[in-house]
Scaffold this motif. Structure first.
Motif, PDB file in Angstrom:
ATOM      1  N   TRP A   1      -1.524   5.164 -12.131  1.00  0.00           N
ATOM      2  CA  TRP A   1      -1.435   6.611 -12.146  1.00  0.00           C
ATOM      3  C   TRP A   1      -2.851   7.190 -12.224  1.00  0.00           C
ATOM      4  O   TRP A   1      -3.738   6.598 -12.857  1.00  0.00           O
ATOM      5  CB  TRP A   1      -0.645   7.107 -13.350  1.00  0.00           C
ATOM      6  CG  TRP A   1       0.824   6.856 -13.285  1.00  0.00           C
ATOM      7  CD1 TRP A   1       1.810   7.711 -12.886  1.00  0.00           C
ATOM      8  CD2 TRP A   1       1.492   5.643 -13.668  1.00  0.00           C
ATOM      9  NE1 TRP A   1       3.040   7.122 -12.987  1.00  0.00           N
ATOM     10  CE2 TRP A   1       2.889   5.841 -13.468  1.00  0.00           C
ATOM     11  CE3 TRP A   1       1.052   4.407 -14.155  1.00  0.00           C
ATOM     12  CZ2 TRP A   1       3.824   4.865 -13.741  1.00  0.00           C
ATOM     13  CZ3 TRP A   1       1.988   3.417 -14.416  1.00  0.00           C
ATOM     14  CH2 TRP A   1       3.356   3.649 -14.219  1.00  0.00           C
ATOM     15  N   LEU A   2      -3.035   8.312 -11.605  1.00  0.00           N
ATOM     16  CA  LEU A   2      -4.301   9.041 -11.660  1.00  0.00           C
ATOM     17  C   LEU A   2      -4.041  10.363 -12.374  1.00  0.00           C
ATOM     18  O   LEU A   2      -3.138  11.117 -11.997  1.00  0.00           O
ATOM     19  CB  LEU A   2      -4.822   9.304 -10.247  1.00  0.00           C
ATOM     20  CG  LEU A   2      -6.131  10.071 -10.128  1.00  0.00           C
ATOM     21  CD1 LEU A   2      -7.296   9.222 -10.601  1.00  0.00           C
ATOM     22  CD2 LEU A   2      -6.349  10.522  -8.674  1.00  0.00           C
ATOM     23  N   GLN A   3      -4.819  10.642 -13.411  1.00  0.00           N
ATOM     24  CA  GLN A   3      -4.669  11.893 -14.150  1.00  0.00           C
ATOM     25  C   GLN A   3      -5.936  12.733 -13.974  1.00  0.00           C
ATOM     26  O   GLN A   3      -7.029  12.298 -14.311  1.00  0.00           O
ATOM     27  CB  GLN A   3      -4.432  11.629 -15.629  1.00  0.00           C
ATOM     28  CG  GLN A   3      -4.148  12.886 -16.447  1.00  0.00           C
ATOM     29  CD  GLN A   3      -3.967  12.582 -17.920  1.00  0.00           C
ATOM     30  OE1 GLN A   3      -4.915  12.227 -18.601  1.00  0.00           O
ATOM     31  NE2 GLN A   3      -2.727  12.696 -18.399  1.00  0.00           N
ATOM     32  N   SER A   4      -5.775  13.929 -13.421  1.00  0.00           N
ATOM     33  CA  SER A   4      -6.909  14.843 -13.285  1.00  0.00           C
ATOM     34  C   SER A   4      -6.979  15.737 -14.516  1.00  0.00           C
ATOM     35  O   SER A   4      -5.956  16.041 -15.141  1.00  0.00           O
ATOM     36  CB  SER A   4      -6.766  15.699 -12.027  1.00  0.00           C
ATOM     37  OG  SER A   4      -5.643  16.566 -12.129  1.00  0.00           O
ATOM     38  N   GLU A   5      -8.197  16.154 -14.848  1.00  0.00           N
ATOM     39  CA  GLU A   5      -8.393  17.013 -16.013  1.00  0.00           C
ATOM     40  C   GLU A   5      -9.399  18.099 -15.664  1.00  0.00           C
ATOM     41  O   GLU A   5     -10.477  17.810 -15.134  1.00  0.00           O
ATOM     42  CB  GLU A   5      -8.902  16.196 -17.194  1.00  0.00           C
ATOM     43  CG  GLU A   5      -9.092  17.002 -18.480  1.00  0.00           C
ATOM     44  CD  GLU A   5      -9.481  16.123 -19.656  1.00  0.00           C
ATOM     45  OE1 GLU A   5     -10.257  16.605 -20.506  1.00  0.00           O
ATOM     46  OE2 GLU A   5      -9.025  14.971 -19.719  1.00  0.00           O
ATOM     47  N   ASP A   6      -9.046  19.383 -15.935  1.00  0.00           N
ATOM     48  CA  ASP A   6      -9.989  20.464 -15.639  1.00  0.00           C
ATOM     49  C   ASP A   6     -10.813  20.786 -16.880  1.00  0.00           C
ATOM     50  O   ASP A   6     -10.632  20.199 -17.946  1.00  0.00           O
ATOM     51  CB  ASP A   6      -9.274  21.694 -15.086  1.00  0.00           C
ATOM     52  CG  ASP A   6      -8.335  22.361 -16.085  1.00  0.00           C
ATOM     53  OD1 ASP A   6      -8.545  22.209 -17.312  1.00  0.00           O
ATOM     54  OD2 ASP A   6      -7.399  23.062 -15.649  1.00  0.00           O
ATOM     55  N   LEU A   7     -11.765  21.733 -16.717  1.00  0.00           N
ATOM     56  CA  LEU A   7     -12.687  22.043 -17.804  1.00  0.00           C
ATOM     57  C   LEU A   7     -11.974  22.649 -19.013  1.00  0.00           C
ATOM     58  O   LEU A   7     -12.492  22.615 -20.125  1.00  0.00           O
ATOM     59  CB  LEU A   7     -13.778  22.996 -17.310  1.00  0.00           C
ATOM     60  CG  LEU A   7     -14.758  22.403 -16.301  1.00  0.00           C
ATOM     61  CD1 LEU A   7     -15.730  23.469 -15.803  1.00  0.00           C
ATOM     62  CD2 LEU A   7     -15.529  21.237 -16.908  1.00  0.00           C
ATOM     63  N   GLY A   8     -10.799  23.219 -18.781  1.00  0.00           N
ATOM     64  CA  GLY A   8     -10.037  23.791 -19.881  1.00  0.00           C
ATOM     65  C   GLY A   8      -9.144  22.799 -20.589  1.00  0.00           C
ATOM     66  O   GLY A   8      -8.450  23.143 -21.540  1.00  0.00           O
ATOM     67  N   GLY A   9      -9.108  21.538 -20.099  1.00  0.00           N
ATOM     68  CA  GLY A   9      -8.291  20.508 -20.717  1.00  0.00           C
ATOM     69  C   GLY A   9      -6.922  20.325 -20.087  1.00  0.00           C
ATOM     70  O   GLY A   9      -6.186  19.410 -20.461  1.00  0.00           O
TER      71      GLY A   9
ATOM     72  N   PHE B   1      -0.775  12.038 -10.954  1.00  0.00           N
ATOM     73  CA  PHE B   1      -0.433  11.592  -9.603  1.00  0.00           C
ATOM     74  C   PHE B   1      -0.025  10.123  -9.678  1.00  0.00           C
ATOM     75  O   PHE B   1      -0.617   9.330 -10.397  1.00  0.00           O
ATOM     76  CB  PHE B   1      -1.619  11.754  -8.658  1.00  0.00           C
ATOM     77  CG  PHE B   1      -2.191  13.141  -8.638  1.00  0.00           C
ATOM     78  CD1 PHE B   1      -1.687  14.104  -7.780  1.00  0.00           C
ATOM     79  CD2 PHE B   1      -3.222  13.488  -9.494  1.00  0.00           C
ATOM     80  CE1 PHE B   1      -2.206  15.378  -7.767  1.00  0.00           C
ATOM     81  CE2 PHE B   1      -3.755  14.771  -9.486  1.00  0.00           C
ATOM     82  CZ  PHE B   1      -3.237  15.711  -8.624  1.00  0.00           C
ATOM     83  N   GLY B   2       0.959   9.747  -8.854  1.00  0.00           N
ATOM     84  CA  GLY B   2       1.405   8.370  -8.828  1.00  0.00           C
ATOM     85  C   GLY B   2       2.855   8.255  -9.280  1.00  0.00           C
ATOM     86  O   GLY B   2       3.540   9.259  -9.499  1.00  0.00           O
TER      87      GLY B   2
ATOM     88  N   THR C   1       0.855  -1.186   0.000  1.00  0.00           N
ATOM     89  CA  THR C   1       0.000   0.000   0.000  1.00  0.00           C
ATOM     90  C   THR C   1       0.886   1.229   0.000  1.00  0.00           C
ATOM     91  O   THR C   1       1.745   1.385   0.866  1.00  0.00           O
ATOM     92  CB  THR C   1      -0.902   0.023   1.240  1.00  0.00           C
ATOM     93  OG1 THR C   1      -1.672  -1.175   1.261  1.00  0.00           O
ATOM     94  CG2 THR C   1      -1.823   1.230   1.210  1.00  0.00           C
ATOM     95  N   CYS C   2       0.674   2.082  -0.946  1.00  0.00           N
ATOM     96  CA  CYS C   2       1.448   3.318  -1.050  1.00  0.00           C
ATOM     97  C   CYS C   2       0.496   4.489  -0.956  1.00  0.00           C
ATOM     98  O   CYS C   2      -0.410   4.617  -1.756  1.00  0.00           O
ATOM     99  CB  CYS C   2       2.190   3.370  -2.382  1.00  0.00           C
ATOM    100  SG  CYS C   2       3.096   4.901  -2.657  1.00  0.00           S
ATOM    101  N   VAL C   3       0.656   5.341   0.040  1.00  0.00           N
ATOM    102  CA  VAL C   3      -0.168   6.526   0.204  1.00  0.00           C
ATOM    103  C   VAL C   3       0.686   7.751  -0.042  1.00  0.00           C
ATOM    104  O   VAL C   3       1.718   7.933   0.601  1.00  0.00           O
ATOM    105  CB  VAL C   3      -0.787   6.596   1.619  1.00  0.00           C
ATOM    106  CG1 VAL C   3      -1.604   7.860   1.758  1.00  0.00           C
ATOM    107  CG2 VAL C   3      -1.629   5.362   1.883  1.00  0.00           C
ATOM    108  N   MET C   4       0.271   8.573  -0.982  1.00  0.00           N
ATOM    109  CA  MET C   4       1.014   9.789  -1.304  1.00  0.00           C
ATOM    110  C   MET C   4       0.314  10.962  -0.664  1.00  0.00           C
ATOM    111  O   MET C   4      -0.847  11.246  -0.961  1.00  0.00           O
ATOM    112  CB  MET C   4       1.069   9.997  -2.818  1.00  0.00           C
ATOM    113  CG  MET C   4       1.700   8.844  -3.569  1.00  0.00           C
ATOM    114  SD  MET C   4       1.587   9.099  -5.340  1.00  0.00           S
ATOM    115  CE  MET C   4       2.545  10.587  -5.497  1.00  0.00           C
ATOM    116  N   LEU C   5       0.959  11.666   0.236  1.00  0.00           N
ATOM    117  CA  LEU C   5       0.404  12.861   0.838  1.00  0.00           C
ATOM    118  C   LEU C   5       0.774  14.034  -0.048  1.00  0.00           C
ATOM    119  O   LEU C   5       1.950  14.304  -0.287  1.00  0.00           O
ATOM    120  CB  LEU C   5       0.945  13.055   2.257  1.00  0.00           C
ATOM    121  CG  LEU C   5       0.555  11.942   3.229  1.00  0.00           C
ATOM    122  CD1 LEU C   5       1.156  12.220   4.609  1.00  0.00           C
ATOM    123  CD2 LEU C   5      -0.955  11.809   3.336  1.00  0.00           C
TER     124      LEU C   5
END
Length: 502
Positions: A379-387, A392-393, A9-13
Motif C-alpha cells: 500500500w502507498l499512503q500519501s500525506e499532505d502538509l496538514g497531516g 492507494f493499493g 503486476t497490478c497497475v491501478m489507474l
C-alpha cells in the motif's frame, strides 16, 4: 538451477484524489500560537528610519507576542517606520471562485489595550496574482516586500515616487488586490474608519467599501474582533461585529464594477494570500490570532496516475508510482502485508519526500528486505502538509525464489530525496545524474536569494549525496523557516522545499 520467477503486476489507474470536506475545503487554518513562522508561512518585518531605508529585520520575539495566554502575530509595533507581512506560500486559490476568509484581529490598539491618540495606517488582507510574484513556480518573497506607512506594508506596482522617490515596496509588474483597514484620529475626522477594496497595481481605491464617521467599536473594541470576507464570482461580502453565532453587520462589494474607473476590475487569477501592516509615524499594534481560508474548489493535494509493483530479476519487489501534479504534499509511506487486508500490514518505516511539482513525477522504491518466497501486498499512503492522508493499493507481487543479490536500482535524474525534512541541524540530499554534466545545487531563502551552494562541479552518471548543515555560505546558522533548493544539471532543473526547524 533457480526456479522460474512468477510475477504479478497490478497497475491501478487513478483519478484525482481529494478529501471532501463539505461545501468548503480548508486551504489553511493558522492560529499563530507559535514562537516562529509556522510551516507554509513566510513572515518578515523591519524597523526603519525613512520610506527609503531597508531597516533592521525584526526577530521572532518582535513578531510573536502574548498577553499571558496564547501567542499571536503582531505585524506592527510602536511609533516610527515599521513594516511587516505574512504570506501563505504553500497554496493558491482562484480569486474569482467561491471562497471564505475568517480572521480574528485586533487593529489600532496599543499593547496594553489603550486607544491610540494619533491613529494608525492599519492592516491589509492581500490577494496577489501568482503569475506576477513567482520565481520557478514558487512565491518569491523579494517580489512582495512591502513599504512603510500609508500603504499598510502591502506591496504595489506603479507610482514609483509615492510618497517619496525610492520608497520601499514597489515591484514592476505586480498585480493583485487588497482589502484595506484604515483609520486615524485627528481634529478634522475623529476616529474616522475606512474599509476599502484597493487595486495594488497603482494603489487605486476602488470606491468600494465602508466609510464610518465615528468609532463603532469595530477597531476600538475591548477584545479581539472576528471578521469575514466571503466571495462568489467577484461579489465579496464583508461581515463584522461577531456575536458568537452570527455577524451583526455586513456589506457587499461588487469588485467587477468598481465606481472608480481607474481601478482594475477583479479578474480570474490564482492568488497567494497575505496580511500586511505598517505604522507610518503613529503608535499602534495590529495583531492577528486566526486566519482561515476556505474554498469550494476541490483541493487536489495529489493527482495520481498509477501505482504498480513487479518482481525484479533478483526477486525483490520494485514499486513505482506516477503523479500528474502535487500541491502541499509532504511525502509517501509504504506498507507491506502477506494478505490484502491493510490492517494486517506493517509500516516499512520509509518516508519518501514529495516533489510538489505541477509536472508528471515518477517515484521508485525497491523493497530489499523480503527474505521468504510468497505473495506480498503493498500500500502507498500519501500525506499532505496538514497531516491528511490518502491510501492507494494494494498491489501484489509473488516471489517464487529467495533473493540472492542486492537489486540494481535505476538512477533517477534530479533530486530524489531529502532526509530528514523538516530537519535540525543537518539534512542529506540524494540526487541522480543520467549523463555527464556540470551540476549545481543551491539553497534559496524566501526572498529568492542564494544563501548556500552545496555543490558546483562536474559529475559522471550515478547517484550522489550532499549534506546541508543549515548554514549559509559564510558559515552563519540560518534561521528557522522554509527554504528552496534547486539543482541544475545541464538543461535539467529539479527543486524541493526544505523546512529548517530549531
Amino acid at each position: 538451477m533457480r526456479a522460474r520467477i512468477f510475477v504479478v503486476t497490478c497497475v491501478m489507474l487513478l483519478g484525482s484524489v481529494t478529501a471532501l470536506l463539505g461545501v468548503y475545503s480548508t486551504i489553511f487554518e493558522q492560529d499563530f500560537n507559535v514562537s516562529a513562522p509556522p510551516t507554509g508561512w513566510s513572515i518578515q518585518g523591519y524597523n526603519g528610519s525613512s520610506h527609503t531605508s531597508t531597516g533592521t529585520a525584526k526577530t521572532n520575539a518582535n513578531l510573536f507576542k502574548n498577553d499571558g495566554g496564547d501567542n499571536y502575530l503582531r505585524l506592527t509595533e510602536d511609533a516610527g517606520y515599521n513594516r511587516a507581512w505574512a504570506y501563505y506560500n504553500a497554496g493558491k486559490f482562484d480569486v474569482m471562485g467561491k471562497w471564505k476568509l475568517t480572521a480574528e484581529v485586533r487593529i489600532g490598539k496599543t499593547h496594553n489595550g489603550d486607544e491610540i491618540t494619533n491613529g494608525a495606517d492599519g492592516l491589509c488582507f492581500v490577494f496577489l496574482d501568482a503569475s506576477t510574484v513567482e520565481t520557478l513556480g514558487e512565491l518569491d518573497m523579494s517580489k512582495v516586500e512591502g513599504g512603510y506607512g500609508e500603504f499598510e506594508g502591502a506591496p504595489r506596482g506603479g507610482l514609483p515616487n509615492t510618497p517619496v522617490n525610492g520608497a520601499k515596496g514597489y515591484h514592476d509588474g505586480l498585480r493583485g488586490f487588497s482589502c484595506e483597514f484604515d483609520h486615524y484620529n485627528n481634529s478634522g475626522e475623529l476616529f474616522r474608519e475606512y474599509i476599502h477594496w484597493v487595486d495594488l497595481n497603482d494603489w487605486q481605491h476602488s470606491g468600494l467599501g465602508l466609510n464610518l464617521d465615528t468609532d463603532t467599536g469595530f477597531y476600538y473594541n475591548d477584545g479581539w474582533e472576528r471578521v469575514q470576507l466571503e466571495a462568489d464570482a467577484g461579489i465579496i461580502t464583508f461581515s463584522y461585529n461577531w456575536g458568537g453565532s452570527s455577524y451583526a453587520n455586513s456589506f457587499q462589494m461588487d469588485t467587477l464594477n468598481p465606481p472608480n474607473t481607474n481601478c482594475d476590475d477583479l479578474y480570474s487569477f490564482d492568488a497567494y494570500f497575505g496580511i500586511c501592516g505598517a505604522t507610518g509615524g503613529q503608535t499602534a499594534y495590529h495583531e492577528v490570532r486566526l486566519l482561515k481560508m476556505e474554498t469550494d474548489e476541490e483541493v487536489l493535494p495529489l493527482e495520481m496516475s498509477s501505482f504498480s509493483a513487479i518482481a525484479t530479476n533478483d526477486n525483490y519487489a520494485a514499486l513505482q508510482w506516477v503523479t500528474y501534479a502535487e500541491t502541499n504534499m509532504s511525502g509517501f509511506r509504504i506498507y507491506r502485508g502477506t494478505n490484502d487486508t491493510f490492517e494486517a500490514s506493517i509500516d516499512l518505516n520509509v518516508f519518501i519526500d514529495a516533489a510538489n511539482s505541477s509536472q508528471t513525477t515518477t517515484y521508485r522504491f525497491v523493497d530489499s528486505e523480503i527474505d521468504e518466497i510468497g505473495s506480498y501486498y503493498y500500500w502507498l499512503q500519501s500525506e499532505d502538509l496538514g497531516g491528511a492522508t490518502n491510501l492507494f493499493g494494494p498491489v501484489n507481487v509473488v516471489i517464487s525464489d529467495p533473493p540472492t543479490t542486492t537489486p540494481d536500482i535505476p538512477v533517477t535524474q534530479g533530486i530524489s530525496n531529502v532526509y530528514p525534512n523538516p530537519f535540525n541541524p543537518n539534512t542529506t540530499v540524494k540526487f541522480g545524474i543520467l549523463s555527464p554534466n556540470h551540476t549545481t545545487i543551491e539553497i534559496y531563502n524566501t526572498r529568492g536569494q542564494i544563501i548556500r551552494t552545496l555543490t558546483n562541479q562536474h559529475y559522471l552518471p550515478g547517484e550522489y549525496t550532499v549534506t546541508w548543515d543549515g548554514k549559509d555560505n559564510l558559515g552563519k546558522a540560518c534561521s528557522s523557516g522554509v527554504y528552496s533548493m534547486q539543482m541544475v544539471s545541464g538543461k535539467t532543473v529539479s527543486s524541493r522545499k526544505l523546512v529548517l526547524m530549531k
